[in-house]
Design a protein around this motif. Structure first.
Motif, short mmCIF file in Angstrom:
data_model
loop_
_atom_site.label_atom_id
_atom_site.label_comp_id
_atom_site.label_asym_id
_atom_site.label_seq_id
_atom_site.Cartn_x
_atom_site.Cartn_y
_atom_site.Cartn_z
N LEU A 223 0.84 -1.21 -0.05
CA LEU A 223 0.19 0.02 0.04
C LEU A 223 0.76 1.17 -0.04
N LYS A 224 1.83 1.11 0.62
CA LYS A 224 2.89 2.45 0.75
C LYS A 224 3.59 2.59 -0.73
N ALA A 225 3.70 1.31 -1.55
CA ALA A 225 4.73 1.40 -2.51
C ALA A 225 3.97 2.03 -3.84
N VAL A 226 2.49 2.05 -3.73
CA VAL A 226 1.91 2.55 -4.83
C VAL A 226 1.17 4.00 -4.58
N GLY A 227 0.67 4.39 -5.92
CA GLY A 227 0.29 5.97 -5.57
C GLY A 227 -1.36 5.98 -4.90
N CYS A 228 -1.82 4.87 -5.08
CA CYS A 228 -3.23 4.91 -4.16
C CYS A 228 -3.20 3.84 -3.37
N GLY A 229 -2.93 3.51 -2.22
CA GLY A 229 -3.08 2.37 -1.50
C GLY A 229 -4.28 2.21 -0.71
N ILE A 230 -5.36 1.16 -0.98
CA ILE A 230 -6.66 1.27 -0.49
C ILE A 230 -6.71 0.04 0.54
N ALA A 231 -7.26 0.42 1.47
CA ALA A 231 -7.33 -0.64 2.80
C ALA A 231 -8.89 -1.13 2.98
N MET A 232 -9.03 -2.45 3.08
CA MET A 232 -10.46 -3.00 3.22
C MET A 232 -10.99 -2.47 4.75
N GLY A 233 -12.25 -2.28 4.87
CA GLY A 233 -12.94 -2.14 5.97
C GLY A 233 -12.50 -2.91 7.05
N ASN A 234 -12.20 -4.40 6.86
CA ASN A 234 -11.95 -5.22 7.77
C ASN A 234 -10.58 -5.28 8.31
N ALA A 243 -2.88 3.73 4.45
CA ALA A 243 -3.84 3.74 3.15
C ALA A 243 -4.19 5.26 2.79
N ARG A 244 -4.47 5.36 1.45
CA ARG A 244 -5.04 6.57 0.99
C ARG A 244 -6.53 6.62 1.09
N GLU A 245 -7.09 5.38 0.91
CA GLU A 245 -8.53 5.44 1.12
C GLU A 245 -8.90 3.95 2.03
N VAL A 246 -9.96 4.01 2.67
CA VAL A 246 -10.46 2.85 3.22
C VAL A 246 -11.89 2.63 2.86
N ILE A 247 -12.15 1.57 2.36
CA ILE A 247 -13.41 1.17 1.61
C ILE A 247 -14.31 0.12 2.64
N GLY A 248 -15.31 -0.37 2.13
CA GLY A 248 -16.13 -1.41 2.87
C GLY A 248 -15.17 -2.86 3.08
#
Length: 265
Positions: A223-234, A243-248
């Protein structure tokens, strides 16, 4: 515009039944049609990741064994392979076998296991003399599991003084009705993040043009290596913080919604 997307499997692209949601499959298909490369990046051994590559119909590349191997299925060749030190591998295996801990050994050919009661996929029973086995195989990752966390922590303490290897992650898991603390150990150069950067460079893609989805501690470097790291809600708070974004959560159509937001629309 993002040119490449990396997906972790367990807890991310896979739901609790270890299946890929139909919404995710449809979104991935649309992403591929737009010219974006889709890559699975998992702690699982190559053969297990290949199965989900077929199910999700992702792109030609996979990253397996927490970044120890990158494989190109169209060219049928290994792009990156980082093996473990043989002496360290023997030491780890001997500890596990002597104490009757769970032992999984990932090679570039298959995953081996010392006791079939712990079997969860297509692991092969490890019956060969361990020294001969390690001498004759390229070891990519070793996993050790015990019921007692303190036993795992003792192994971790000893490993910290050992050169050329590192602990990829430590986690608590229940499978086949058995709960264990597990550590994954690999070459000190191995991480999902390093593998992602390597593949981006190989494909002449700026890592800022890459996106990644993950939920576990071993996904943090990715997640740190990319331009947009997205973490799951779990995911844990440790993962969400980078993460840049946290989704469901992975049980919902969260990935499909994110792909529609960032790529498809």
């Amino acid at each position: 515009m993002y040119k490449i997307i990396f997906f972790d499997l367990d807890g991310t692209l896979l739901d609790e039944k270890k299946e890929v949601l139909e919404e995710s499959k449809m979104a991935i298909e649309k992403v591929k049609k737009s010219g974006v490369e889709v890559v699975l990046c998992s702690g699982r051994q190559k053969n297990a990741v290949e199965r989900y590559k077929r199910i999700a119909d992702t792109g030609r590349y996979i990253i397996s064994t927490n970044g120890a191997e990158i494989y190109d299925f169209e060219a049928k060749k290994v792009i990156l392979e980082i093996g473990m030190d043989k002496n360290a591998s023997k030491w780890l295996c001997e500890i596990a076998l002597r104490n009757k801990y769970l032992l999984r050994v990932d090679t570039k050919i298959a995953r081996y296991i010392n006791n079939l009661k712990y079997r969860i996929n297509d692991e092969i029973l490890l019956e060969e003399d361990i020294e001969k086995f390690i001498d004759n195989n390229q070891i990519l990752q070793i996993s050790i599991g015990t019921k007692e966390e303190k036993e795992i922590d003792q192994i971790i303490k000893k490993l910290k003084g050992m050169l050329a290897v590192k602990i990829i992650n430590k986690y608590y898991v229940t499978f086949n009705g058995i709960s264990l603390w597990i550590i994954n150990v690999a070459n000190e150069k191995v991480s999902k993040g390093n593998a992602v950067l390597y593949l981006c460079q190989y494909l002449n893609i700026n890592s800022k043009e890459a996106m990644a989805f993950g939920d576990g501690k071993n996904d943090i470097s990715m997640l740190k290596a990319v331009g947009c790291g997205i973490a799951m809600g779990n995911a844990s708070m440790e993962v969400k913080k980078v993460a840049r974004e946290v989704i469901g959560i992975n049980e919902d159509a969260s990935i499909a919604k994110a792909l529609n937001k960032f790529i498809i629309k």
